[in-house]
Design a protein around this motif. Structure first.
Motif, PDB file in Angstrom:
ATOM      1  N   THR A  78      20.869 -19.585   5.134  1.00  0.00           N
ATOM      2  CA  THR A  78      19.716 -18.419   5.033  1.00  0.00           C
ATOM      3  C   THR A  78      20.452 -17.141   4.653  1.00  0.00           C
ATOM      4  O   THR A  78      21.383 -16.685   4.994  1.00  0.00           O
TER       5      THR A  78
ATOM      6  N   VAL B 219      22.322 -20.274  10.341  1.00  0.00           N
ATOM      7  CA  VAL B 219      21.433 -19.159  10.197  1.00  0.00           C
ATOM      8  C   VAL B 219      22.434 -18.065  11.028  1.00  0.00           C
ATOM      9  O   VAL B 219      23.467 -18.400  11.713  1.00  0.00           O
ATOM     10  N   GLY B 220      21.770 -16.871  10.909  1.00  0.00           N
ATOM     11  CA  GLY B 220      22.428 -15.802  11.204  1.00  0.00           C
ATOM     12  C   GLY B 220      21.987 -14.929  12.589  1.00  0.00           C
ATOM     13  O   GLY B 220      20.866 -15.223  13.060  1.00  0.00           O
ATOM     14  N   GLN B 221      22.694 -14.028  12.749  1.00  0.00           N
ATOM     15  CA  GLN B 221      22.476 -13.175  14.000  1.00  0.00           C
ATOM     16  C   GLN B 221      21.262 -12.188  13.798  1.00  0.00           C
ATOM     17  O   GLN B 221      20.496 -11.897  12.700  1.00  0.00           O
TER      18      GLN B 221
ATOM     19  N   LEU C  60      20.271  -9.208  14.574  1.00  0.00           N
ATOM     20  CA  LEU C  60      20.067  -7.976  13.859  1.00  0.00           C
ATOM     21  C   LEU C  60      20.943  -7.882  12.399  1.00  0.00           C
ATOM     22  O   LEU C  60      20.506  -7.318  11.530  1.00  0.00           O
ATOM     23  N   GLN C  61      22.212  -8.398  12.658  1.00  0.00           N
ATOM     24  CA  GLN C  61      22.882  -8.281  11.213  1.00  0.00           C
ATOM     25  C   GLN C  61      22.438  -9.249  10.245  1.00  0.00           C
ATOM     26  O   GLN C  61      22.853  -9.149   9.092  1.00  0.00           O
TER      27      GLN C  61
ATOM     28  N   ILE D  68      23.117 -13.066   8.530  1.00  0.00           N
ATOM     29  CA  ILE D  68      24.180 -14.059   8.277  1.00  0.00           C
ATOM     30  C   ILE D  68      25.464 -12.975   7.882  1.00  0.00           C
ATOM     31  O   ILE D  68      25.248 -11.986   7.127  1.00  0.00           O
TER      32      ILE D  68
ATOM     33  N   ILE E 104      13.018 -18.149   3.274  1.00  0.00           N
ATOM     34  CA  ILE E 104      11.589 -18.527   3.491  1.00  0.00           C
ATOM     35  C   ILE E 104      10.820 -17.246   3.067  1.00  0.00           C
ATOM     36  O   ILE E 104      10.919 -16.097   3.484  1.00  0.00           O
TER      37      ILE E 104
ATOM     38  N   SER F 289      11.751  -9.764   8.165  1.00  0.00           N
ATOM     39  CA  SER F 289      12.460 -10.882   8.530  1.00  0.00           C
ATOM     40  C   SER F 289      11.722 -11.735   9.633  1.00  0.00           C
ATOM     41  O   SER F 289      10.813 -11.157  10.235  1.00  0.00           O
ATOM     42  N   LEU F 290      11.778 -13.032   9.922  1.00  0.00           N
ATOM     43  CA  LEU F 290      11.304 -13.749  10.929  1.00  0.00           C
ATOM     44  C   LEU F 290      12.294 -13.789  12.002  1.00  0.00           C
ATOM     45  O   LEU F 290      13.559 -13.598  12.021  1.00  0.00           O
TER      46      LEU F 290
ATOM     47  N   ALA G 134      12.526 -19.160  12.103  1.00  0.00           N
ATOM     48  CA  ALA G 134      13.169 -19.588  10.646  1.00  0.00           C
ATOM     49  C   ALA G 134      13.781 -20.812  10.911  1.00  0.00           C
ATOM     50  O   ALA G 134      13.628 -21.439   9.760  1.00  0.00           O
TER      51      ALA G 134
HETATM   52  C1  LIG Z   1      15.990 -11.588  12.361  1.00  0.00           C
HETATM   53  S1  LIG Z   1      16.962 -12.402  11.017  1.00  0.00           S
HETATM   54  C2  LIG Z   1      17.995 -11.007  10.466  1.00  0.00           C
HETATM   55  C3  LIG Z   1      17.814  -9.866   9.975  1.00  0.00           C
HETATM   56  C4  LIG Z   1      18.577  -8.913   9.026  1.00  0.00           C
HETATM   57  N1  LIG Z   1      18.238  -7.911   9.182  1.00  0.00           N
HETATM   58  C5  LIG Z   1      19.049  -9.428   7.754  1.00  0.00           C
HETATM   59  O1  LIG Z   1      19.023  -8.816   6.908  1.00  0.00           O
HETATM   60  O2  LIG Z   1      19.437 -10.654   7.714  1.00  0.00           O
HETATM   61  C6  LIG Z   1      17.925 -13.325  11.789  1.00  0.00           C
HETATM   62  C7  LIG Z   1      17.969 -14.703  11.230  1.00  0.00           C
HETATM   63  O3  LIG Z   1      16.907 -15.388  10.975  1.00  0.00           O
HETATM   64  C8  LIG Z   1      16.898 -16.071   9.941  1.00  0.00           C
HETATM   65  N2  LIG Z   1      15.740 -15.685   9.029  1.00  0.00           N
HETATM   66  C9  LIG Z   1      14.713 -14.645   9.404  1.00  0.00           C
HETATM   67  N3  LIG Z   1      13.926 -14.530   8.387  1.00  0.00           N
HETATM   68  C10 LIG Z   1      14.038 -15.542   7.329  1.00  0.00           C
HETATM   69  C11 LIG Z   1      13.617 -15.882   6.310  1.00  0.00           C
HETATM   70  N4  LIG Z   1      12.666 -15.136   5.574  1.00  0.00           N
HETATM   71  N5  LIG Z   1      14.259 -16.800   5.345  1.00  0.00           N
HETATM   72  C12 LIG Z   1      15.474 -17.389   6.010  1.00  0.00           C
HETATM   73  N6  LIG Z   1      15.924 -17.018   6.968  1.00  0.00           N
HETATM   74  C13 LIG Z   1      15.455 -16.216   7.741  1.00  0.00           C
HETATM   75  C14 LIG Z   1      18.164 -15.900   9.186  1.00  0.00           C
HETATM   76  O4  LIG Z   1      19.031 -16.956   9.696  1.00  0.00           O
HETATM   77  C15 LIG Z   1      18.397 -14.583   9.904  1.00  0.00           C
HETATM   78  O5  LIG Z   1      20.108 -14.326   9.822  1.00  0.00           O
END
Ligand SMILES: C[S@@+](CC[C@H](N)C(=O)[O-])C[C@H]1O[C@@H](n2cnc3c(N)ncnc32)[C@H](O)[C@@H]1O
Ligand SMILES: C[S@@+](CC[C@H](N)C(=O)[O-])C[C@H]1O[C@@H](n2cnc3c(N)ncnc32)[C@H](O)[C@@H]1O
Lengths: 190, 190
Positions: free
Chosen positions: B96, B118-120, B122-123, B125, B139, B147-148, B153
């Motif tokens: 992602t 999938v990533g952290q 706050l930070q 991926i 997404i 972000s979600l 996600a």
């Molecule tokens: C809260 S988000 C991280 C937000 C961070 N500020 C960034 O820019 O990636 C945490 C994780 O949720 C997943 N995620 C959240 N929204 C997403 C989206 N619209 N599309 C794909 N993955 C998403 C991703 O794996 C992301 O690393």
């Protein structure tokens, strides 16, 4: 406010879907409610509805990711009141139900004005809500676990609605009444 | 164990998708990890992977809804180690990324052996994970929020995989090796 921010708000308002909403029936955990509002914002939902426990639910601004400034949460006293308000807006009532009788959630037409009703973390949906529904839907469960987290289940159904509405072109022209748009731009944009 | 329970476990094992998995890159909130494991179980994922902060992550059995007994969580020291293990299983690596370069998550073929990274919270991926990817997916976000929630996600992408795999008939015959099936039935079934 920078002109960029103003433009961004205008663009987001142009994608709002006033005829799609989520209604939470006694959801009581703040992080579930907050995550659901965040997802609602992401698919263009403008206002959500809920009947909440009398003790209240604490919103989690962090989990909500800033959506609480952008999605209005309407509180209703009973689920009957909530559904009456949604029906007055011409919405079909789609209720989740972990049951054999429920249809697959992908087999519903969400391009129609739609309110999705989801239930409480432990008890699930109330009989009152089921009695008021046009359709009952379920997300297929293929593992050992019986149910999904309520914010996850809401997201899966709302994004199916987003998919259908995208295909139907419902994000292509602005669907909020002009007055409402101007009011929001004025209130939030300055 | 009742014969019904034994039958149910057998049925669930017959739906398991050993060539689909989720890999979490530094996800550090217990309730996100637990909700993700619960959803993984629901689409038939058998084992998940993760690189977790050194301080550890506390599982939330309640949020996990019982899935922790059924989905094995493999911990890796680094994301490179994790991806090497997944590649050794012949998986494509789908990461992602909230970026313009990423494809719409619905445009990927998840019937191929797939690991979703999938990533952290706050930070997001890590660059290391991005460097290792075959595909980057996003997404669509149509609201003000950027972000979600990570468990939301993950669920949206895993259920897109479930949809595609259902259509392709991948839940129609048992895909776990016979030995593994017997081992699990023996371990959990008694
Ligand atoms: C809260 S988000 C991280 C937000 C961070 N500020 C960034 O820019 O990636 C945490 C994780 O949720 C997943 N995620 C959240 N929204 C997403 C989206 N619209 N599309 C794909 N993955 C998403 C991703 O794996 C992301 O690393
Ligand atoms: C944790 S579940 C409630 C479980 C409860 N024991 C029951 O039987 O309904 C909380 C809410 O999430 C939604 N939900 C969870 N899994 C679902 C599924 N597979 N299909 C549809 N809705 C689901 C429903 O709105 C449900 O009321």
């Amino acid at each position: 406010m920078s002109p960029e921010r103003f433009e961004r708000i205008k663009q987001v308002l142009a994608l709002r879907q006033p005829d799609l909403t989520l209604c939470m029936d006694q959801v009581h955990k703040g992080h579930n409610l907050s995550a659901a509002v965040r997802t609602a914002d992401a698919v263009g939902i403008h206002e959500v509805h809920g009947v909440f426990p009398e003790t209240g639910v604490r919103m989690r601004p962090h989990t909500a990711g800033g959506s609480l400034n952008w999605v209005k949460v309407h509180r209703h006293r009973t689920i009957q009141d909530a559904v009456a308000a949604l029906r007055a807006q011409g919405m079909q009532i789609v209720v989740t139900n972990l049951s054999e009788q429920a249809k697959d959630f992908r087999d519903i037409d969400y391009t129609k004005p739609t309110a999705l009703l989801v239930g409480q973390e432990l008890q699930g949906i109330s009989q009152e809500a089921l009695d008021l529904a046009d359709h009952q839907v379920v997300i297929p469960m293929l593992g050992m676990v019986q149910s999904l987290n309520v914010s996850v289940a809401s997201a899966l159904i709302l994004y199916e609605a987003q998919r259908q509405r995208q295909l139907a072109g419902l994000y292509q022209h602005c669907r909020l009444p002009e007055v409402e748009q101007q009011r929001l731009l004025f209130e939030r944009g300055y």
